[in-house]
Design a protein around this motif. Structure first.
Motif, mmCIF file in Angstrom:
data_model
loop_
_atom_site.group_PDB
_atom_site.id
_atom_site.type_symbol
_atom_site.label_atom_id
_atom_site.label_comp_id
_atom_site.label_asym_id
_atom_site.label_seq_id
_atom_site.Cartn_x
_atom_site.Cartn_y
_atom_site.Cartn_z
ATOM 1 N N LEU A 1 41.623 69.801 -70.871
ATOM 2 C CA LEU A 1 42.043 69.378 -69.282
ATOM 3 C C LEU A 1 43.575 69.313 -69.377
ATOM 4 C CD1 LEU A 1 39.140 66.748 -68.950
ATOM 5 C CD2 LEU A 1 39.593 69.185 -67.757
ATOM 6 N N THR A 2 44.131 69.328 -68.275
ATOM 7 C CA THR A 2 45.289 69.142 -68.048
ATOM 8 C C THR A 2 46.009 67.987 -67.112
ATOM 9 O OG1 THR A 2 45.954 71.567 -67.926
ATOM 10 C CG2 THR A 2 47.813 70.083 -66.982
ATOM 11 N N ALA A 3 46.559 66.917 -67.834
ATOM 12 C CA ALA A 3 46.940 65.682 -67.279
ATOM 13 C C ALA A 3 47.398 65.894 -65.642
ATOM 14 C CB ALA A 3 47.587 64.844 -67.828
ATOM 15 N N GLY A 4 46.988 65.222 -64.789
ATOM 16 C CA GLY A 4 47.397 65.056 -63.450
ATOM 17 C C GLY A 4 46.899 66.081 -62.592
ATOM 18 N N THR A 5 45.824 66.655 -63.192
ATOM 19 C CA THR A 5 45.319 67.893 -62.355
ATOM 20 C C THR A 5 43.660 67.588 -62.136
ATOM 21 O OG1 THR A 5 44.277 69.198 -64.233
ATOM 22 C CG2 THR A 5 46.577 69.578 -63.325
ATOM 23 N N THR A 6 42.871 68.366 -61.210
ATOM 24 C CA THR A 6 41.537 68.177 -60.942
ATOM 25 C C THR A 6 40.918 69.598 -60.898
ATOM 26 O OG1 THR A 6 41.947 66.305 -59.340
ATOM 27 C CG2 THR A 6 39.971 67.355 -59.353
ATOM 28 N N ILE B 1 36.477 67.146 -62.060
ATOM 29 C CA ILE B 1 36.993 66.195 -63.111
ATOM 30 C C ILE B 1 38.389 66.050 -62.897
ATOM 31 C CG2 ILE B 1 37.364 65.882 -65.680
ATOM 32 C CD1 ILE B 1 35.240 67.552 -66.382
ATOM 33 N N HIS B 2 38.947 64.739 -62.608
ATOM 34 C CA HIS B 2 40.071 64.549 -62.556
ATOM 35 C C HIS B 2 40.851 64.000 -63.806
ATOM 36 C CE1 HIS B 2 44.087 63.117 -60.710
ATOM 37 N NE2 HIS B 2 43.855 62.016 -61.167
ATOM 38 N N ALA B 3 41.723 64.833 -64.516
ATOM 39 C CA ALA B 3 42.204 64.356 -65.630
ATOM 40 C C ALA B 3 43.547 63.462 -65.146
ATOM 41 C CB ALA B 3 42.849 65.529 -66.263
ATOM 42 N N PRO B 4 43.304 62.131 -65.402
ATOM 43 C CA PRO B 4 44.714 61.421 -64.775
ATOM 44 C C PRO B 4 45.881 61.614 -65.615
ATOM 45 C CG PRO B 4 43.036 60.157 -66.178
ATOM 46 C CD PRO B 4 42.598 61.210 -66.067
ATOM 47 N N GLY B 5 47.166 61.527 -64.994
ATOM 48 C CA GLY B 5 48.467 61.727 -65.598
ATOM 49 C C GLY B 5 49.041 60.402 -65.684
ATOM 50 N N PRO B 6 50.265 60.349 -66.624
ATOM 51 C CA PRO B 6 50.903 59.003 -66.994
ATOM 52 C C PRO B 6 51.377 58.450 -65.711
ATOM 53 C CG PRO B 6 52.179 61.040 -67.482
ATOM 54 C CD PRO B 6 50.883 61.756 -66.951
ATOM 55 N N GLU C 1 41.027 59.886 -50.206
ATOM 56 C CA GLU C 1 41.010 58.795 -51.277
ATOM 57 C C GLU C 1 39.880 58.429 -51.965
ATOM 58 O OE1 GLU C 1 43.092 54.784 -50.572
ATOM 59 O OE2 GLU C 1 41.414 54.282 -51.060
ATOM 60 N N ARG C 2 39.824 58.443 -53.316
ATOM 61 C CA ARG C 2 38.703 58.176 -54.184
ATOM 62 C C ARG C 2 38.894 57.385 -55.180
ATOM 63 N NH1 ARG C 2 35.668 62.830 -56.190
ATOM 64 N NH2 ARG C 2 35.682 63.619 -54.173
ATOM 65 N N PRO C 3 38.292 56.759 -55.803
ATOM 66 C CA PRO C 3 38.420 55.949 -57.110
ATOM 67 C C PRO C 3 38.676 56.762 -58.225
ATOM 68 C CG PRO C 3 35.958 55.691 -56.236
ATOM 69 C CD PRO C 3 36.722 56.330 -55.198
ATOM 70 N N HIS C 4 39.473 56.472 -59.129
ATOM 71 C CA HIS C 4 39.848 57.225 -60.278
ATOM 72 C C HIS C 4 38.755 56.718 -61.472
ATOM 73 C CE1 HIS C 4 43.942 57.427 -58.575
ATOM 74 N NE2 HIS C 4 43.531 58.728 -58.548
ATOM 75 N N VAL D 1 32.929 60.864 -60.084
ATOM 76 C CA VAL D 1 33.740 59.902 -60.330
ATOM 77 C C VAL D 1 33.362 59.276 -61.883
ATOM 78 C CG1 VAL D 1 34.289 57.712 -59.515
ATOM 79 C CG2 VAL D 1 33.689 59.292 -58.030
ATOM 80 N N PRO D 2 34.459 59.398 -62.693
ATOM 81 C CA PRO D 2 34.306 58.826 -64.037
ATOM 82 C C PRO D 2 33.542 57.402 -63.850
ATOM 83 C CG PRO D 2 36.318 59.777 -63.989
ATOM 84 C CD PRO D 2 35.845 59.839 -62.662
#
Length: 545
Positions: A60-65, A90-95, A138-141, A203-204
């Motif tokens: 996965l790439t951070a900051g992408t969905t 899958i949303h991969a959270p970024g820093p 908007e959605r929860p991470h 949603v994780p």
């Protein structure tokens, strides 16, 4: 051909990896294929005749969905044909960027679509309805489920009919579940709801148990536990509860590195049937809670979550009662105090509230003192009955643990590296409120809050509603002080006041954390004709600028 019996559930997620949980109809290879080329494969493992896989997704790439599909032995099984929902992603959270954390507890399974719902609309159902209607909104991470994901002791009419076809409900445990197979039925009932199934696929989620995942008042006291162990049905209920929790909830809380280092997971996966290995692990955890750790830590950029097991790690000896055994307490301190300069917000997840209405707090401390013999044996016997009848078993029923948590929060919340906020996230009590502690003197630099959100889908009797409203009043506080004096209790190390609520209904709280700012929103589920339940905002407040 293998079929998908339950799931997929999107569980642990970070900037480069995730896990996706499934139950299948037979042994097979489960695969997740993402639209951006990321993915992973895992063979199923077997427990009690059921087949599961926790698929590690890497690349996965951070900051992408990215959207994903699930394949069993190269046959696509998710999404189902003609699904009315958007693709699971899958949303991969970024820093950088905001982190939205939705949380709540106590979800009794909703009835089938179109059926009468005696406890009103489901807040998770309402969240799923909103997300499906606006996939780009908007959605929860992260979704934190803080206990009572299933009710092993309070089953629905539908489940009771299913149980009655298996065994005589006139024999203990009656309408409650008895074994692993019956636990699986609870998860089917709860997680096969189409909206919930889709929501949990996209949603994780991170989870922790509370008492109803096993039985009401689980581990209330040593006397309670002795009474339960004297029955001929308790051991099977308890072992099945721990085994099913490990399979359905616990594994998904763990990172890929933690899974690789877990000897029980390794052994269960390498055997044709892992039932005996998992049952031995559960029996060992029951005999000595220090041999298993259900608590865990997750870091989301500059937000740290420490989820605390406040059920199975207890010390129940009346002379040395503690919410956490020494090893668990040391672990909690280590996770909280590890490099505090690396996080801006600390979330302490514990299914049971730390700060309660003052009358309830004092009643629990008084009861604990009497149970350990402060006023003699007769008072001790009576107080044990009161403890069980009134569910007096929160943090305040373990006074030294209550004080210890206050000291830890003050320590981490003070000084140059203090986070902007320390939030204790809890459920259990079937209503929502916000409470803010204060320390003698200057107190910690961080803003400290108790955030309670419950239920996601359940109810509370009118008598309990009134008790929780009155429990914050000045009159109730005065009566509580009388109880404290009778129990010869010392004053708690913190004072506190209610700053929001109480709110009653099926609801979710959402924390939005950005940099060192924090905002809290409470939403309640309301029925709506034709299009499913909706969420209505009751409170939206800035916690830290």
């Amino acid at each position: 051909m293998a079929g998908l019996r339950l799931g997929p559930l999107l569980r642990y997620t970070d900037g480069s990896s995730a896990t996706v949980w499934v139950e299948t109809s037979r042994p097979c290879a489960a695969e997740v294929r993402c639209a951006d080329g990321a993915g992973g494969t895992a063979r199923t493992f077997q427990v009690a005749g059921h087949h599961y896989a926790l698929v590690p997704v890497t690349g996965l790439t951070a900051g992408t969905t990215t959207t994903y599909e699930v394949f069993l032995d190269d046959t696509r099984v998710w999404p189902p044909p003609e699904s009315p929902f958007p693709p699971s992603a899958i949303h991969a959270p970024g820093p950088e960027g905001a982190l939205r954390v939705a949380f709540g507890s106590c979800r009794w399974a909703a009835p089938p679509a179109g059926g009468h719902d005696p406890v009103g609309p489901d807040a998770l159902d309402a969240l799923a309805t909103r997300l499906a209607a606006d996939p780009e909104g908007e959605r929860p991470h992260v979704l934190l489920l803080l206990g009572d994901q299933v009710y092993a002791d309070e089953t629905s009419d539908t489940t009771q009919r299913w149980l009655a076809a298996r065994r005589d409900l006139g024999e203990p445990p009656g309408n409650g579940v008895a074994d692993y197979e019956e636990y699986t039925h609870l998860y089917y009932e709860s997680w096969l709801d189409p909206r919930i199934r889709w929501l949990l696929s996209t949603v994780p989620s991170f989870m922790i148990f509370d008492d109803h995942d096993v039985i009401d008042d689980w581990n209330t006291s040593a006397a309670w536990l002795a009474d339960m162990r004297a029955t001929d049905w308790w051991r099977e209920r308890l072992l099945s509860g721990l085994m099913s929790y490990w399979v359905h909830q616990h594994l998904g809380n763990l990172s890929l590195e933690e899974l690789a280092a877990d000897p029980v997971y390794e052994r269960v996966r390498e055997l044709p049937d892992g039932t005996d290995v998992l049952r031995t692990f559960a029996a060992r955890a029951d005999a000595d809670p220090a041999t298993a750790r259900w608590s865990y830590r997750r870091d989301f950029g500059r937000v740290r979550l420490v989820m605390v097991d406040s059920r199975a790690a207890r010390v129940l000896d009346e002379k040395a009662r503690s919410m956490l055994d020494p090893g668990e307490d040391a672990w909690l301190r280590e996770q909280v105090l590890d490099a505090p300069e690396t996080y801006d917000h600390l979330l302490l997840g514990t299914s049971l509230p730390w700060l309660l209405p003052h009358l309830v707090h004092d009643a629990e401390g008084w009861n604990a003192a009497l149970c350990r013999g402060e006023r003699g044996e007769r008072w001790a016997r009576l107080s044990e009955k009161v403890r069980r009848a009134a569910d007096l078993e929160h943090w305040s029923a373990f006074p030294e643990s209550f004080a210890g948590l206050a000291e830890l929060i003050a320590e981490v919340g003070s000084g140059r590296d203090a986070p902007a906020t320390v939030c204790v996230l809890s459920g259990d009590v079937h209503h929502a409120y916000v409470a803010e502690p204060s320390w003698a003197g200057s107190g910690p630099d961080a803003r400290v809050l108790q955030l309670v959100c419950s239920p996601v889908h359940n109810s509370v009797p009118l008598s309990i509603r009134l008790a929780f409203r009155v429990g914050w009043s000045a009159v109730a506080r005065g009566f509580g002080r009388c109880l404290a004096r009778h129990g010869r209790l010392s004053r708690p190390p913190v004072g506190w006041r209610k700053t929001g609520g109480p709110w009653f209904g099926n609801q979710l709280m959402t924390l939005t954390l950005r940099g060192r700012s924090a905002r809290l929103r409470l939403e309640q589920a309301k029925a709506r004709q034709g299009t499913g339940p909706r969420l209505t905002t009751l409170m939206d407040s800035e916690l830290a600028p």
